[in-house]
Design an enzyme around this catalytic site. Structure first.
Site, mmCIF file in Angstrom:
data_model
loop_
_atom_site.group_PDB
_atom_site.id
_atom_site.type_symbol
_atom_site.label_atom_id
_atom_site.label_comp_id
_atom_site.label_asym_id
_atom_site.label_seq_id
_atom_site.Cartn_x
_atom_site.Cartn_y
_atom_site.Cartn_z
ATOM 1 N N ASP A 147 -10.387 -12.564 3.271
ATOM 2 C CA ASP A 147 -8.950 -12.617 2.974
ATOM 3 C C ASP A 147 -8.130 -12.384 4.243
ATOM 4 O O ASP A 147 -7.159 -11.622 4.232
ATOM 5 C CB ASP A 147 -8.596 -11.593 1.907
ATOM 6 C CG ASP A 147 -7.267 -11.904 1.216
ATOM 7 O OD1 ASP A 147 -6.819 -13.065 1.297
ATOM 8 O OD2 ASP A 147 -6.686 -10.999 0.610
ATOM 9 N N GLY A 160 4.864 0.298 0.302
ATOM 10 C CA GLY A 160 4.569 -1.022 -0.241
ATOM 11 C C GLY A 160 4.156 -0.902 -1.690
ATOM 12 O O GLY A 160 3.674 0.142 -2.133
ATOM 13 N N SER A 161 4.370 -1.977 -2.444
ATOM 14 C CA SER A 161 3.971 -1.950 -3.846
ATOM 15 C C SER A 161 3.777 -3.370 -4.336
ATOM 16 O O SER A 161 4.313 -4.328 -3.775
ATOM 17 C CB SER A 161 5.021 -1.236 -4.709
ATOM 18 O OG SER A 161 6.253 -1.925 -4.656
ATOM 19 N N GLY A 162 3.009 -3.500 -5.393
ATOM 20 C CA GLY A 162 2.746 -4.793 -6.003
ATOM 21 C C GLY A 162 2.307 -4.599 -7.436
ATOM 22 O O GLY A 162 2.345 -3.489 -7.976
ATOM 23 N N GLY A 221 -0.603 -4.654 -8.620
ATOM 24 C CA GLY A 221 -1.869 -3.942 -8.764
ATOM 25 C C GLY A 221 -1.842 -2.501 -8.326
ATOM 26 O O GLY A 221 -2.743 -1.735 -8.647
ATOM 27 N N GLY A 222 -0.808 -2.107 -7.588
ATOM 28 C CA GLY A 222 -0.795 -0.739 -7.115
ATOM 29 C C GLY A 222 0.305 -0.499 -6.109
ATOM 30 O O GLY A 222 1.202 -1.325 -5.924
ATOM 31 N N THR A 223 0.217 0.656 -5.451
ATOM 32 C CA THR A 223 1.250 1.093 -4.519
ATOM 33 C C THR A 223 0.587 1.662 -3.270
ATOM 34 O O THR A 223 -0.493 2.256 -3.344
ATOM 35 C CB THR A 223 2.137 2.175 -5.166
ATOM 36 O OG1 THR A 223 2.683 1.656 -6.381
ATOM 37 C CG2 THR A 223 3.274 2.579 -4.238
#
Length: 339
Positions: free
Chosen positions: A182, A72-74, A76-78
């Site tokens: 969250d 996964g990645s986004g 803000g980070g991985t």
């Protein structure tokens, strides 16, 4: 002189003159005491349970972890799947980019240590944190089934079992005075044994960073309770525990509907105002009439505008939807991806 062969007389037994006298024991100087070494800790092989409830497992050395593949990645980070070279144990590693101030780093370290003590079968374990070269890396339990985001659960029996597991994890966190803040489908993970666990408790709140493309500001707002978005709705009082219940109820309803409960496209095009107005001022979403009366009641107990009227996690575990459906849960329940 005694004749040869004559018996030897027995020695005379003299009585002690002072029978009350005893020899004092030697006094040892504590400063000179040398303690025996403790035995070495046992190795944490795959599947080894924690040493004691509430006690964190030893954190593996970062050099002993090898990255297997990215999962996964986004922005803000991985997230990586990593393997411990010595034991073969699989973990999930969240690598968070960005330079953080020293005060923030200290707070993160304190919070991670608290999270490491969380010991519950319905909460993803946090094994530790590494701070190296400007990256914060969080080592977590690996869930091979991924998140429940984008899945539709067609069986109320299986949905009740999912809800029971999530509520059990929430009840535990709330007893530990931990508010998740969250809860949403992407933070509910499942494994091959159909165990559902809560992820990202505390970590997302501390870092305020994204871990996947769907964990955007819109995605977070979508599951916020009305009083958290608009504090005027509850006289400026925000109960984090009740806020978690709203987010939980919205997620469970989404699984049943196969879409976001307020509308599939609401807020997706950057129209945050419409999304927030729908959450704060429209009637709470309801389960459809095609659902059982128990499920409709269950959702209504979660999605109350007044946070004081929402049931707690412990109370919801006693709701008939959970107690009746879970007792006859079938392993053949279907999970269907969104069309």
């Amino acid at each position: 002189m005694r004749p040869v062969g004559s018996p030897t007389p027995a020695p005379a037994i003299r009585p002690r003159r002072r029978p009350d006298l005893t020899l004092p024991l030697p006094q040892r100087d504590p400063a000179l005491a040398v303690p025996l070494p403790l035995p070495p800790p046992s190795s944490t092989a795959m599947g080894t349970p924690p040493i004691a409830s509430g006690q964190p497992l030893p954190t593996p050395s970062l050099s002993d972890l090898e990255r297997v593949r990215r999962i996964g990645s986004g922005s803000g980070g991985t997230v990586w799947m990593v393997r411990h070279r010595t034991t073969g144990r699989i973990y999930a590693m969240k690598v968070i980019y960005g330079n953080h101030e020293e005060s923030v780093r200290r707070q993160i370290c304190r919070e991670i240590e608290i999270l490491r003590t969380a010991d519950n079968p319905f909460v993803v374990r946090c094994h530790g944190m590494y701070d190296q070269a400007g990256e914060i890396q969080v080592l977590l339990e690996y869930m091979d089934g991924g998140s429940l985001e984008g899945h539709r659960i067609t069986s109320e029996r299986f949905l009740a079992d999912v809800a029971r597991q999530v509520l059990s994890g929430l009840a535990y966190l709330h007893r530990q005075k931990i508010v998740h803040r969250d809860i949403k489908p992407s933070n509910l993970l499942i494994n091959g044994a159909r165990q559902v666990k809560i992820a990202d408790f505390g970590v997302g709140r501390i870092l305020a960073q994204t871990m996947d493309p769907c964990n955007s500001a819109v995605g977070t707002i979508a599951y916020m309770s009305p009083e958290r978005i608009n504090t005027d709705l509850n006289h400026g009082i925000y109960d984090g525990y009740a806020g978690d219940i709203w987010s939980f109820g919205l997620s469970i309803l989404e699984f049943y509907l196969g879409r976001f409960a307020f509308g599939d496209n609401l807020g997706r095009q950057g129209d945050w105002a419409s999304l927030m107005c729908a959450i704060c001022y429209s009637n709470p979403p309801e389960a459809p009439q095609t659902a059982s009366s128990e499920f409709r009641s269950f959702i209504a107990c979660c999605l109350q505008k007044d946070p004081a009227r929402r049931l707690t996690a412990v109370q919801l575990l006693q709701h008939p939807f959970i107690t009746h459906q879970s007792s006859s849960s079938s392993s053949s329940a279907a999970v269907i991806p969104h069309p």
